[in-house]
Design an enzyme around this catalytic site. Structure first.
Site, PDB file in Angstrom:
ATOM      1  N   LYS A 164       0.831  -1.220   0.000  1.00  0.00           N
ATOM      2  CA  LYS A 164       0.000   0.000   0.000  1.00  0.00           C
ATOM      3  C   LYS A 164       0.860   1.263   0.000  1.00  0.00           C
ATOM      4  O   LYS A 164       0.663   2.173  -0.808  1.00  0.00           O
ATOM      5  CB  LYS A 164      -0.915   0.025   1.243  1.00  0.00           C
ATOM      6  CG  LYS A 164      -1.760  -1.214   1.420  1.00  0.00           C
ATOM      7  CD  LYS A 164      -2.570  -1.175   2.711  1.00  0.00           C
ATOM      8  CE  LYS A 164      -1.787  -1.218   4.006  1.00  0.00           C
ATOM      9  NZ  LYS A 164      -1.134  -2.496   4.328  1.00  0.00           N
ATOM     10  N   ARG A 201      -9.560  -0.056   9.483  1.00  0.00           N
ATOM     11  CA  ARG A 201      -9.017  -1.396   9.745  1.00  0.00           C
ATOM     12  C   ARG A 201      -9.982  -2.287  10.488  1.00  0.00           C
ATOM     13  O   ARG A 201      -9.639  -3.426  10.828  1.00  0.00           O
ATOM     14  CB  ARG A 201      -7.750  -1.297  10.585  1.00  0.00           C
ATOM     15  CG  ARG A 201      -6.593  -0.855   9.779  1.00  0.00           C
ATOM     16  CD  ARG A 201      -5.351  -1.012  10.592  1.00  0.00           C
ATOM     17  NE  ARG A 201      -4.317  -0.268   9.953  1.00  0.00           N
ATOM     18  CZ  ARG A 201      -3.172  -0.788   9.566  1.00  0.00           C
ATOM     19  NH1 ARG A 201      -2.894  -2.043   9.773  1.00  0.00           N
ATOM     20  NH2 ARG A 201      -2.284  -0.035   8.984  1.00  0.00           N
ATOM     21  N   ARG A 219      12.032  -5.306   4.583  1.00  0.00           N
ATOM     22  CA  ARG A 219      11.721  -3.879   4.374  1.00  0.00           C
ATOM     23  C   ARG A 219      12.694  -2.980   5.140  1.00  0.00           C
ATOM     24  O   ARG A 219      13.081  -3.267   6.266  1.00  0.00           O
ATOM     25  CB  ARG A 219      10.301  -3.574   4.843  1.00  0.00           C
ATOM     26  CG  ARG A 219      10.026  -2.071   4.848  1.00  0.00           C
ATOM     27  CD  ARG A 219       8.590  -1.712   4.966  1.00  0.00           C
ATOM     28  NE  ARG A 219       7.910  -2.384   6.050  1.00  0.00           N
ATOM     29  CZ  ARG A 219       6.588  -2.377   6.180  1.00  0.00           C
ATOM     30  NH1 ARG A 219       5.837  -1.754   5.301  1.00  0.00           N
ATOM     31  NH2 ARG A 219       6.022  -2.989   7.190  1.00  0.00           N
ATOM     32  N   ARG A 247      11.668  -1.261  10.912  1.00  0.00           N
ATOM     33  CA  ARG A 247      10.637  -0.913  11.888  1.00  0.00           C
ATOM     34  C   ARG A 247      10.608  -1.936  13.027  1.00  0.00           C
ATOM     35  O   ARG A 247      10.866  -3.111  12.808  1.00  0.00           O
ATOM     36  CB  ARG A 247       9.259  -0.880  11.196  1.00  0.00           C
ATOM     37  CG  ARG A 247       8.932   0.461  10.596  1.00  0.00           C
ATOM     38  CD  ARG A 247       7.727   0.452   9.692  1.00  0.00           C
ATOM     39  NE  ARG A 247       6.561  -0.295  10.144  1.00  0.00           N
ATOM     40  CZ  ARG A 247       5.418  -0.368   9.458  1.00  0.00           C
ATOM     41  NH1 ARG A 247       5.296   0.283   8.305  1.00  0.00           N
ATOM     42  NH2 ARG A 247       4.400  -1.061   9.904  1.00  0.00           N
ATOM     43  N   ARG A 286       0.418  -9.302  13.464  1.00  0.00           N
ATOM     44  CA  ARG A 286      -0.252  -8.352  12.557  1.00  0.00           C
ATOM     45  C   ARG A 286      -1.165  -9.074  11.566  1.00  0.00           C
ATOM     46  O   ARG A 286      -2.255  -8.593  11.253  1.00  0.00           O
ATOM     47  CB  ARG A 286       0.800  -7.512  11.815  1.00  0.00           C
ATOM     48  CG  ARG A 286       1.499  -6.537  12.755  1.00  0.00           C
ATOM     49  CD  ARG A 286       2.818  -6.044  12.215  1.00  0.00           C
ATOM     50  NE  ARG A 286       2.676  -5.211  11.043  1.00  0.00           N
ATOM     51  CZ  ARG A 286       3.695  -4.845  10.279  1.00  0.00           C
ATOM     52  NH1 ARG A 286       4.920  -5.249  10.547  1.00  0.00           N
ATOM     53  NH2 ARG A 286       3.487  -4.063   9.238  1.00  0.00           N
TER      54      ARG A 286
HETATM   55  P1  AP5 Z   1       4.923  -1.582   1.817  1.00  0.00           P
HETATM   56  O1  AP5 Z   1       4.489  -0.796   0.639  1.00  0.00           O
HETATM   57  O2  AP5 Z   1       5.757  -0.891   2.846  1.00  0.00           O
HETATM   58  O3  AP5 Z   1       3.676  -2.318   2.483  1.00  0.00           O
HETATM   59  P2  AP5 Z   1       2.400  -1.750   3.231  1.00  0.00           P
HETATM   60  O4  AP5 Z   1       1.208  -2.429   2.642  1.00  0.00           O
HETATM   61  O5  AP5 Z   1       2.401  -0.262   3.257  1.00  0.00           O
HETATM   62  O6  AP5 Z   1       2.663  -2.400   4.660  1.00  0.00           O
HETATM   63  P3  AP5 Z   1       2.708  -1.845   6.136  1.00  0.00           P
HETATM   64  O7  AP5 Z   1       3.464  -2.894   6.927  1.00  0.00           O
HETATM   65  O8  AP5 Z   1       3.235  -0.449   6.248  1.00  0.00           O
HETATM   66  O9  AP5 Z   1       1.242  -1.875   6.516  1.00  0.00           O
HETATM   67  P4  AP5 Z   1       0.656  -2.022   7.858  1.00  0.00           P
HETATM   68  O10 AP5 Z   1      -0.741  -1.857   7.493  1.00  0.00           O
HETATM   69  O11 AP5 Z   1       0.950  -3.244   8.630  1.00  0.00           O
HETATM   70  O12 AP5 Z   1       1.393  -0.895   8.765  1.00  0.00           O
HETATM   71  P5  AP5 Z   1       0.981   0.586   9.152  1.00  0.00           P
HETATM   72  O13 AP5 Z   1       2.186   1.385   9.173  1.00  0.00           O
HETATM   73  O14 AP5 Z   1      -0.186   1.032   8.363  1.00  0.00           O
HETATM   74  O15 AP5 Z   1       5.695  -2.878   1.272  1.00  0.00           O
HETATM   75  C1  AP5 Z   1       6.260  -3.839   2.152  1.00  0.00           C
HETATM   76  C2  AP5 Z   1       7.635  -4.292   1.631  1.00  0.00           C
HETATM   77  O16 AP5 Z   1       7.468  -4.990   0.402  1.00  0.00           O
HETATM   78  C3  AP5 Z   1       8.583  -3.134   1.339  1.00  0.00           C
HETATM   79  O17 AP5 Z   1       9.871  -3.555   1.667  1.00  0.00           O
HETATM   80  C4  AP5 Z   1       8.454  -2.909  -0.184  1.00  0.00           C
HETATM   81  O18 AP5 Z   1       9.640  -2.371  -0.747  1.00  0.00           O
HETATM   82  C5  AP5 Z   1       8.168  -4.306  -0.675  1.00  0.00           C
HETATM   83  N1  AP5 Z   1       7.257  -4.326  -1.823  1.00  0.00           N
HETATM   84  C6  AP5 Z   1       6.201  -3.494  -2.053  1.00  0.00           C
HETATM   85  N2  AP5 Z   1       5.569  -3.837  -3.180  1.00  0.00           N
HETATM   86  C7  AP5 Z   1       6.243  -4.928  -3.679  1.00  0.00           C
HETATM   87  C8  AP5 Z   1       6.066  -5.748  -4.835  1.00  0.00           C
HETATM   88  N3  AP5 Z   1       5.067  -5.519  -5.676  1.00  0.00           N
HETATM   89  N4  AP5 Z   1       6.919  -6.771  -5.031  1.00  0.00           N
HETATM   90  C9  AP5 Z   1       7.947  -7.018  -4.141  1.00  0.00           C
HETATM   91  N5  AP5 Z   1       8.168  -6.265  -3.030  1.00  0.00           N
HETATM   92  C10 AP5 Z   1       7.314  -5.233  -2.804  1.00  0.00           C
HETATM   93  O19 AP5 Z   1       0.441   0.367  10.652  1.00  0.00           O
HETATM   94  C11 AP5 Z   1       1.334   0.082  11.702  1.00  0.00           C
HETATM   95  C12 AP5 Z   1       0.586  -0.027  13.020  1.00  0.00           C
HETATM   96  O20 AP5 Z   1      -0.080   1.218  13.338  1.00  0.00           O
HETATM   97  C13 AP5 Z   1      -0.535  -1.076  13.098  1.00  0.00           C
HETATM   98  O21 AP5 Z   1      -0.035  -2.375  13.330  1.00  0.00           O
HETATM   99  C14 AP5 Z   1      -1.348  -0.525  14.284  1.00  0.00           C
HETATM  100  O22 AP5 Z   1      -0.708  -0.771  15.506  1.00  0.00           O
HETATM  101  C15 AP5 Z   1      -1.322   0.978  14.034  1.00  0.00           C
HETATM  102  N6  AP5 Z   1      -2.425   1.428  13.162  1.00  0.00           N
HETATM  103  C16 AP5 Z   1      -2.313   1.944  11.897  1.00  0.00           C
HETATM  104  N7  AP5 Z   1      -3.534   2.247  11.406  1.00  0.00           N
HETATM  105  C17 AP5 Z   1      -4.431   1.921  12.380  1.00  0.00           C
HETATM  106  C18 AP5 Z   1      -5.852   1.970  12.459  1.00  0.00           C
HETATM  107  N8  AP5 Z   1      -6.596   2.430  11.442  1.00  0.00           N
HETATM  108  N9  AP5 Z   1      -6.447   1.533  13.586  1.00  0.00           N
HETATM  109  C19 AP5 Z   1      -5.724   1.080  14.636  1.00  0.00           C
HETATM  110  N10 AP5 Z   1      -4.369   0.994  14.625  1.00  0.00           N
HETATM  111  C20 AP5 Z   1      -3.728   1.407  13.507  1.00  0.00           C
END
Ligand code: AP5
Length: 210
Positions: free
Chosen positions: A12, A86, A123, A156, A167
């Site tokens: 994403k 979420r 990552r 991270r 997760r």
């Molecule tokens: P990347 O693009 O970084 O993936 P992403 O989908 O953004 O994954 P995240 O881990 O950031 O999502 P998340 O939802 O768990 O974390 P968030 O920060 O939102 O890609 C991942 C890796 O793959 C990278 O290394 C990239 O280079 C590689 N890649 C990408 N595309 C590729 C491809 N096509 N092919 C190969 N490699 C590829 O949330 C963190 C925490 O915040 C949560 O756990 C929670 O505690 C809190 N939080 C956030 N939002 C909420 C909410 N709404 N409610 C409650 N708690 C929340």
């Protein structure tokens, strides 16, 4: 506003950054906003740190405050919402806000869980601008330096194999029903997120019609 949905590591943030760089969208990542608060050592940051670092969801009221603060500063027609909603309660809360923030579409990055551990443990993230890279699949031009802003990259706290399992459990239980919630509505687009970054980008462009 466009919602980006998908499991942790589905891509994403990577795809949002491409739309920001090329087409002037604004990425609103709730995860990045929470990590900024943690880094600042603010009250909110202290409250959420343990949950974010272990991969559990932060409570809906705190998240809504963070979301509103982030949304208020931006043009809603250009917002890419990464990481919200979420759970079903967050989805219905957002539905009640559509007068101010009309929803254009929901893009679901669909990726099998078997690929997720590799993506997340490899990552490297920028603590300054939130860009993410991968040591193998999407390496930065200079090792451990962000291509976008030149800051240092790091891993991270929630990107370990153990935390990924937590997760993914949270995603299965709480966020998958949100995918179903939007799938029943006309604005839903599924993307095959298993393809390389540039091919996923093409699918996104065709969904957004750019
Ligand atoms: P990347 O693009 O970084 O993936 P992403 O989908 O953004 O994954 P995240 O881990 O950031 O999502 P998340 O939802 O768990 O974390 P968030 O920060 O939102 O890609 C991942 C890796 O793959 C990278 O290394 C990239 O280079 C590689 N890649 C990408 N595309 C590729 C491809 N096509 N092919 C190969 N490699 C590829 O949330 C963190 C925490 O915040 C949560 O756990 C929670 O505690 C809190 N939080 C956030 N939002 C909420 C909410 N709404 N409610 C409650 N708690 C929340």
């Amino acid at each position: 506003m466009i919602i980006l949905l998908g499991a942790p590591g589905a891509g994403k943030g990577t795809q949002a950054d491409l739309l920001v760089d090329k087409f002037g969208y604004v990425k609103l990542s709730i995860g990045d906003a929470l990590r900024r608060q943690i880094k600042l050592g603010s009250e909110v940051g202290k409250e959420v740190e343990a949950l974010v670092n272990t991969g559990k969801l932060v409570d809906d009221d705190t998240i809504l405050k963070v979301l509103k603060a982030e949304l208020s500063a931006n043009d809603p027609s250009k917002v890419l919402l990464d990481g919200y909603p979420r759970n079903i309660n967050q989805a219905t809360t957002l539905a009640a806000m559509t007068q101010d923030y009309p929803l254009e579409m929901v893009i679901h990055f669909d990726l099998d869980t078997s690929e997720i551990v590799d993506r997340i443990t490899g990552r490297r993230s920028c603590g300054n601008c939130g860009a993410s890279f991968h040591v193998k699949f999407n390496p930065p031009k200079k090792t451990d330096i962000c291509d976008r802003c030149g800051s240092g990259l790091s891993q991270r706290a929630d990107d370990t194999e153990e935390k990924v399992k937590i997760r993914l459990g949270v995603y299965e239980e709480q966020t998958k029903p949100v995918v179903e919630y939007y799938r029943k509505q006309g604005l839903y687009h599924r993307i095959d997120a298993s393809q390389p970054v540039d091919q996923v980008h093409w699918q996104v462009l065709s969904a957004v019609d750019l």
